[in-house]
Enzyme design. Structure first.
Site, PDB file in Angstrom:
ATOM      1  N   ASN A  21      81.520 -50.265 -18.694  1.00 49.59           N
ATOM      2  CA  ASN A  21      82.455 -51.129 -18.820  1.00 49.59           C
ATOM      3  C   ASN A  21      81.696 -52.401 -19.468  1.00 49.59           C
ATOM      4  O   ASN A  21      80.800 -53.134 -18.859  1.00 49.59           O
ATOM      5  CB  ASN A  21      82.661 -51.530 -17.139  1.00 49.59           C
ATOM      6  CG  ASN A  21      83.542 -52.709 -17.067  1.00 49.59           C
ATOM      7  OD1 ASN A  21      84.192 -53.313 -17.820  1.00 49.59           O
ATOM      8  ND2 ASN A  21      84.050 -52.890 -15.816  1.00 49.59           N
ATOM      9  N   LYS A  28      78.436 -53.295 -17.754  1.00 48.38           N
ATOM     10  CA  LYS A  28      77.984 -52.369 -16.476  1.00 48.38           C
ATOM     11  C   LYS A  28      78.065 -50.928 -16.851  1.00 48.38           C
ATOM     12  O   LYS A  28      78.759 -50.401 -17.662  1.00 48.38           O
ATOM     13  CB  LYS A  28      78.936 -52.772 -15.379  1.00 48.38           C
ATOM     14  CG  LYS A  28      78.959 -54.121 -14.908  1.00 48.38           C
ATOM     15  CD  LYS A  28      80.056 -54.188 -13.963  1.00 48.38           C
ATOM     16  CE  LYS A  28      80.335 -55.887 -13.573  1.00 48.38           C
ATOM     17  NZ  LYS A  28      81.382 -55.957 -12.672  1.00 48.38           N
ATOM     18  N   ARG A 105      85.699 -48.059 -19.760  1.00 52.62           N
ATOM     19  CA  ARG A 105      87.187 -48.913 -19.253  1.00 52.62           C
ATOM     20  C   ARG A 105      87.625 -49.599 -20.446  1.00 52.62           C
ATOM     21  O   ARG A 105      86.627 -50.494 -21.066  1.00 52.62           O
ATOM     22  CB  ARG A 105      86.550 -49.849 -18.274  1.00 52.62           C
ATOM     23  CG  ARG A 105      87.472 -50.694 -17.669  1.00 52.62           C
ATOM     24  CD  ARG A 105      87.077 -51.882 -16.918  1.00 52.62           C
ATOM     25  NE  ARG A 105      88.210 -52.680 -16.369  1.00 52.62           N
ATOM     26  CZ  ARG A 105      88.220 -53.895 -16.136  1.00 52.62           C
ATOM     27  NH1 ARG A 105      87.024 -54.629 -16.440  1.00 52.62           N
ATOM     28  NH2 ARG A 105      89.119 -54.756 -15.726  1.00 52.62           N
ATOM     29  N   HIS A 194      93.911 -53.570 -13.559  1.00 53.74           N
ATOM     30  CA  HIS A 194      93.245 -53.038 -12.151  1.00 53.74           C
ATOM     31  C   HIS A 194      93.856 -51.738 -11.932  1.00 53.74           C
ATOM     32  O   HIS A 194      93.783 -51.039 -10.864  1.00 53.74           O
ATOM     33  CB  HIS A 194      93.422 -54.076 -10.971  1.00 53.74           C
ATOM     34  CG  HIS A 194      92.625 -55.346 -11.051  1.00 53.74           C
ATOM     35  ND1 HIS A 194      93.277 -56.365 -10.459  1.00 53.74           N
ATOM     36  CD2 HIS A 194      91.637 -55.752 -11.574  1.00 53.74           C
ATOM     37  CE1 HIS A 194      92.462 -57.357 -10.761  1.00 53.74           C
ATOM     38  NE2 HIS A 194      91.613 -56.934 -11.554  1.00 53.74           N
ATOM     39  N   ARG A 255      92.188 -68.159 -11.643  1.00 55.35           N
ATOM     40  CA  ARG A 255      93.463 -67.971 -12.437  1.00 55.35           C
ATOM     41  C   ARG A 255      94.620 -68.568 -11.348  1.00 55.35           C
ATOM     42  O   ARG A 255      94.476 -68.273 -10.273  1.00 55.35           O
ATOM     43  CB  ARG A 255      93.865 -66.590 -12.833  1.00 55.35           C
ATOM     44  CG  ARG A 255      92.848 -66.182 -13.950  1.00 55.35           C
ATOM     45  CD  ARG A 255      93.177 -64.773 -14.002  1.00 55.35           C
ATOM     46  NE  ARG A 255      92.293 -63.722 -14.785  1.00 55.35           N
ATOM     47  CZ  ARG A 255      91.529 -62.613 -14.601  1.00 55.35           C
ATOM     48  NH1 ARG A 255      92.172 -62.049 -13.620  1.00 55.35           N
ATOM     49  NH2 ARG A 255      90.621 -62.233 -15.310  1.00 55.35           N
ATOM     50  N   ASN A 348      85.935 -57.287   2.269  1.00 54.41           N
ATOM     51  CA  ASN A 348      84.709 -57.826   2.934  1.00 54.41           C
ATOM     52  C   ASN A 348      85.084 -59.234   3.941  1.00 54.41           C
ATOM     53  O   ASN A 348      84.623 -59.715   4.621  1.00 54.41           O
ATOM     54  CB  ASN A 348      83.428 -58.396   2.243  1.00 54.41           C
ATOM     55  CG  ASN A 348      82.820 -57.293   1.286  1.00 54.41           C
ATOM     56  OD1 ASN A 348      82.345 -56.617   2.192  1.00 54.41           O
ATOM     57  ND2 ASN A 348      82.879 -57.192   0.135  1.00 54.41           N
ATOM     58  N   GLU A 398      86.160 -47.771  -8.877  1.00 55.92           N
ATOM     59  CA  GLU A 398      86.608 -47.623 -10.431  1.00 55.92           C
ATOM     60  C   GLU A 398      85.826 -46.868 -11.176  1.00 55.92           C
ATOM     61  O   GLU A 398      86.309 -46.237 -12.199  1.00 55.92           O
ATOM     62  CB  GLU A 398      86.860 -48.978 -10.937  1.00 55.92           C
ATOM     63  CG  GLU A 398      87.977 -49.919 -10.272  1.00 55.92           C
ATOM     64  CD  GLU A 398      88.119 -51.267 -10.652  1.00 55.92           C
ATOM     65  OE1 GLU A 398      88.772 -51.538 -11.559  1.00 55.92           O
ATOM     66  OE2 GLU A 398      87.306 -52.110 -10.320  1.00 55.92           O
TER      67      GLU A 398
END
Length: 451
Positions: A21, A28, A105, A194, A255, A348, A398
């Site tokens: 990613n 990542k 990704r 997403h 955003r 969370n 993901e």
């Protein structure tokens, strides 16, 4: 550029997939063994191009310990080479014959890419053509792809697109009400993002309910620093909150989400701001950080507990937008079986989940306070038994979704356990694609285009 090999040329018995990613200043990565879907190693290279670059590598087999290195990492090529060195130190190098493919990704796939694809020159050129509609994301994704292809030109490289899951939206949900010729000429429509998370979570929610994805209608709320909602009918996305770009929809960390388009014109005419300045305002200086100066929900909740009115207002605006989308998507779906919270905030923040559902009892929604307070890495229901609509917390994955889709494309020749390639929750990929088309109750405005 060397065109990668086809799936058939990968080494027999190769079950590993490296997931990459690539962001604008970070990479990542995760290495997974698809024979049992275990993670072998995970890592992050951040602040690429800075003197304070940092690589954190965590091997998950063999008892090796987490390692960290700091210092300048000039570019993505250096970052990926550094990651490869760390993997090799654990006997998991990129030259391993057990590596079946690298899954990337890619944020924007437009309308052309509705499924993962093995990357060749033509695919890469199309991803580049989509840069104008994903200027913050696709360039970094392309850099990661080119770097990985240079390191392993013989290995299949697979692009898995954030937008692909949303290409099942009917035309009346995907099109903006602007001049059609202008929209088509400039690829202006709602794409959604997403997608790997929404795909994974919607199927995991069905599994949690003991049903197949085709039987379940789910509202998925992916709430991280970026946030999006989707309405998933029988395994297919029929509506999502993000649009041409990831700016539309929910209130996010930085955003704005939904806003009157005329605000842009007003700021340019009255405040003298340039298009780039307005773009930066709406994408980087708005949302929670614009409202109260923080985009960390934990810090916002702490400030609320101390009586901070700005933080409280920011929280209320955030939750109000969530409620609007839950209500709207309940109307779109007609019947809702579950609402699933996922990603950093969704997984969370018990206060966000409680507040988002509060007052929606007429829609069949309720949250059990004790169940909601539980912290767990496992999918779970937080609604009371009497609730007509299940409320779930489903940790997203993901990277696993990308690995599964990658291996389904290139790894079927390797005798994956159980026969046919399966998705991240064990659903045969061919069955998933055959999910029924969404049809409004009255049958009007049906569109079978853009399937």
């Amino acid at each position: 550029m060397t065109t990668p090999t086809t799936a058939a040329s990968t080494t027999a018995g190769a079950y590993r997939v490296l997931v990459l990613n690539s962001g604008s200043s970070s990479v990542k990565y995760q290495l997974l063994d698809m024979s049992d879907r275990t993670r072998l190693a995970v890592g992050l290279v951040e602040r690429i191009g800075e003197e304070t670059s940092r690589l954190v590598h965590t091997p998950l087999t063999g008892g090796a310990e987490r390692r960290e290195r700091t210092g300048p990492i000039a570019d993505h090529e250096a970052a990926l080479k550094a990651a490869a060195e760390e993997l090799a130190a654990d006997g998991l190098g990129l030259d391993s014959p057990q590596l079946a493919a690298i899954g990337h990704r890619v944020v924007h796939g437009g309308l052309r890419f509705t499924e993962p694809v093995v990357i060749d020159d033509e695919v890469l050129a199309e991803i580049e053509r989509l840069v104008p509609v994903a200027p913050l994301h696709n360039p970094a994704n392309i850099t990661g792809i080119r770097t990985a292809m240079a390191l392993r030109p013989d290995l299949p490289q697979v692009a898995v697109f954030d937008t692909a899951f949303h290409t099942t939206m009917p035309e009346y949900a995907a099109r903006y009400a602007i001049d059609t010729e202008t929209a088509d000429a400039h690829r202006i429509r709602r794409y959604g993002f997403h997608g790997t998370s929404h795909a994974y979570v919607s199927r995991r929610t069905a599994e949690l309910l003991g049903r197949t994805p085709e039987e379940v209608n789910v509202i998925v709320l992916h709430l991280g620093n970026g946030a999006s909602a989707s309405a998933v009918a029988g395994g297919r996305c029929v509506e999502t909150s993000m649009g041409l770009t990831p700016l539309e929809g929910l209130v996010m960390g930085t955003r704005s989400g939904d806003i009157d388009p005329a605000v842009t014109f007003h700021l340019m005419r009255v405040a003298g701001m340039s298009a780039d300045e307005v773009d930066a305002l709406l994408n980087k200086k708005s949302g929670l950080v614009g409202l109260c100066g923080d985009n960390d929900m934990r810090e916002i909740r702490r400030r609320i507990d101390e009586g901070d009115e700005r933080a409280a207002l920011a929280f209320d605006i955030y939750v109000h937008r969530l409620k609007k989308y839950i209500g709207a998507y309940s109307a779109v779906l007609g019947r809702v079986d579950a609402v699933a919270f996922t990603a950093g905030v969704g997984e969370n923040s018990a206060p966000v989940r409680e507040a988002a559902v509060a007052g929606l009892e007429e829609l069949g929604l309720a949250v059990d306070a004790d169940l909601n307070a539980v912290r767990s890495d496992e999918p779970r229901l937080i609604s009371p038994d009497y609730a007509r609509v299940a409320v779930a917390v489903v940790p997203t994955d993901e990277e696993l979704e990308i690995a599964v889709q990658t291996f389904a494309l290139v790894g079927q020749a390797h005798g994956m356990a159980g026969g046919a390639a399966r998705d991240a929750v064990g659903q045969p990929t061919t069955e998933r694609r055959r999910a029924p088309l969404y049809l409004p109750p009255d049958g009007i405005f049906r569109s079978e285009t853009n399937r």
